[in-house]
Design an enzyme around this catalytic site. Structure first.
Site, PDB file in Angstrom:
ATOM      1  CD  GLU A   1      -3.427  -2.459   7.400  1.00  0.00           C
ATOM      2  OE1 GLU A   1      -2.359  -2.654   6.970  1.00  0.00           O
ATOM      3  OE2 GLU A   1      -4.149  -1.195   7.305  1.00  0.00           O
TER       4      GLU A   1
ATOM      5  CB  SER B   1       5.594  -2.123  11.822  1.00  0.00           C
ATOM      6  OG  SER B   1       4.940  -0.772  12.088  1.00  0.00           O
TER       7      SER B   1
ATOM      8  CG  HIS C   1      -5.860   2.283   5.303  1.00  0.00           C
ATOM      9  ND1 HIS C   1      -5.192   3.076   6.215  1.00  0.00           N
ATOM     10  CD2 HIS C   1      -4.768   1.317   4.941  1.00  0.00           C
ATOM     11  CE1 HIS C   1      -4.190   2.690   6.699  1.00  0.00           C
ATOM     12  NE2 HIS C   1      -3.673   1.774   5.972  1.00  0.00           N
TER      13      HIS C   1
ATOM     14  N   GLY D   1       2.719  -1.096   4.332  1.00  0.00           N
ATOM     15  CA  GLY D   1       2.903   0.349   3.863  1.00  0.00           C
ATOM     16  C   GLY D   1       4.288   0.636   3.629  1.00  0.00           C
ATOM     17  N   GLY D   2       5.100   1.084   4.683  1.00  0.00           N
ATOM     18  CA  GLY D   2       6.344   1.623   4.435  1.00  0.00           C
ATOM     19  C   GLY D   2       7.357   0.785   3.630  1.00  0.00           C
TER      20      GLY D   2
ATOM     21  CD  GLU E   1      -2.771   5.688   6.843  1.00  0.00           C
ATOM     22  OE1 GLU E   1      -2.868   5.599   5.484  1.00  0.00           O
ATOM     23  OE2 GLU E   1      -1.894   5.179   7.539  1.00  0.00           O
TER      24      GLU E   1
ATOM     25  N   GLY F   1       2.678   2.321  10.633  1.00  0.00           N
ATOM     26  CA  GLY F   1       3.589   3.295  10.382  1.00  0.00           C
ATOM     27  C   GLY F   1       4.384   3.608  11.719  1.00  0.00           C
TER      28      GLY F   1
ATOM     29  CG  ASN G   1      -1.743   1.115   1.526  1.00  0.00           C
ATOM     30  OD1 ASN G   1      -1.853   2.325   0.799  1.00  0.00           O
ATOM     31  ND2 ASN G   1      -2.330   1.528   2.555  1.00  0.00           N
ATOM     32  CD1 TRP G   2       3.004   1.187  -3.129  1.00  0.00           C
ATOM     33  CD2 TRP G   2       3.324   2.603  -4.755  1.00  0.00           C
ATOM     34  NE1 TRP G   2       3.922   0.262  -3.981  1.00  0.00           N
ATOM     35  CE2 TRP G   2       4.061   1.294  -5.130  1.00  0.00           C
ATOM     36  CE3 TRP G   2       3.312   3.377  -5.751  1.00  0.00           C
ATOM     37  CZ2 TRP G   2       4.929   0.844  -6.265  1.00  0.00           C
ATOM     38  CZ3 TRP G   2       4.003   3.190  -6.800  1.00  0.00           C
ATOM     39  CH2 TRP G   2       4.790   1.870  -7.329  1.00  0.00           C
ATOM     40  CE  LYS G   3      -0.040   3.170   4.874  1.00  0.00           C
ATOM     41  NZ  LYS G   3       0.127   3.388   6.277  1.00  0.00           N
TER      42      LYS G   3
HETATM   43  P1  PGA Z   1       2.964   0.129   7.471  1.00  0.00           P
HETATM   44  O1  PGA Z   1       1.307   0.429   7.030  1.00  0.00           O
HETATM   45  O2  PGA Z   1       3.519  -1.332   7.131  1.00  0.00           O
HETATM   46  O3  PGA Z   1       3.919   1.317   7.154  1.00  0.00           O
HETATM   47  O4  PGA Z   1       2.784   0.103   9.035  1.00  0.00           O
HETATM   48  C1  PGA Z   1       0.475  -0.535   6.868  1.00  0.00           C
HETATM   49  C2  PGA Z   1      -0.690  -0.029   6.341  1.00  0.00           C
HETATM   50  O5  PGA Z   1      -1.341   0.888   6.729  1.00  0.00           O
HETATM   51  O6  PGA Z   1      -1.459  -0.798   5.455  1.00  0.00           O
END
Ligand code: PGA
Length: 248
Positions: free
Chosen positions: A166, A212, A94, A233-234, A96, A172, A9-11
């Site tokens: 999640e 993470s 998500h 994500g990251g 966010e 993150g 997930n590149w966000k």
């Molecule tokens: P993260 O994000 O791997 O950077 O913790 C995961 C996500 O929000 O899908």
């Protein structure tokens, strides 16, 4: 047999040139055939990413969508638009989106129905906040989210979809749920699907862990019986790291 899905997930990261060079880097590497890899990229990148990956076995997803098919909804993207460019997956709910953009379960339920109507596979995110975890309310919260979000979704659709657990405190932050804790919640979710639907649906839905995840901890997570992949994500923003995750 459920095929594991590792989705990056590149966000809201990378401009188009950076995004395509990341895709080119991933494309050059050998990826395990036993794992499905997916990149979930910004809307602006979707067409070009689809084109760049045209001969590859890598799925492409969007990070969000609206539930209406078309109309006066300035700034929104419809499921029909996503389908027209061949998008395979869409992330729904998500944390966010839930927290920053105040998307509630009623809205997410509509989005899920719309994704299925358009033939796009949703990745539904759920998870508790730190406060809910400390109050011992994590399972209740996750149950509430899933039950509300899946309202009136037929079992045939649920069997094909993906749920990503999640925990919000792990996203993150560098803090991961232990593989055991992630397994406990993913198994709880699978049993819940069994209660809401039936055993076939329970056995076929894919459940990911997210929060993470990195090359150093993916193996331990993927060894768990009820975890069918990761939403990352990251660590998905570097080609070598994403490839390591897929080839765990
Ligand atoms: P993260 O994000 O791997 O950077 O913790 C995961 C996500 O929000 O899908």
């Amino acid at each position: 047999m459920r095929k594991p899905l590792i989705a990056g997930n590149w966000k809201m990261n990378t401009d188009l040139a950076e995004g395509i060079s990341l895709i080119e880097e991933i494309k050059k590497c050998e990826l395990s055939q036993n794992v499905e890899a997916a990149v979930i990229v910004p809307f602006t990148h979707l067409t070009k990413v689809k084109e760049t990956l045209s001969n590859c076995n890598i799925s492409v997803g969007a990070q969000n969508m609206y539930y209406e098919k078309k109309g006066a909804f300035t700034g929104e993207i419809s499921p029909i638009m996503l389908k027209s460019i061949g998008v395979d997956y869409v992330i729904i709910g998500h944390s966010e989106r839930r927290q920053i953009f105040h998307e509630d379960d009623e809205l997410l339920n509509k989005k899920l129905h719309a994704a299925f109507d358009a033939g796009i596979t949703p990745i539904l995110c759920c998870g508790e906040t730190l406060e809910e975890k400390q109050d011992n309310r994590a399972k209740d919260r996750v149950k509430e989210q899933i039950t509300e979000d899946l309202k009136n979704i037929p079992k045939e659709n649920v069997a094909q979809m993906v749920i990503a657990y999640e925990p919000i405190w792990a996203i993150g932050t560098g803090e991961t749920a232990s593989a055991d804790d992630a397994e406990t919640m993913c198994s709880f979710i699978r049993n819940l699907i069994g209660e809401l639907y039936d055993n076939t649906t329970k056995q076929s839905i894919r459940i990911q862990y997210g929060g993470s995840v990195k090359p150093e901890n993916i193996k331990e997570i993927m060894e768990k019986e009820n975890i069918d992949g990761a939403l990352v994500g990251g660590a998905s923003l570097q080609g070598d790291s994403f490839v390591k995750l897929v080839n765990f």
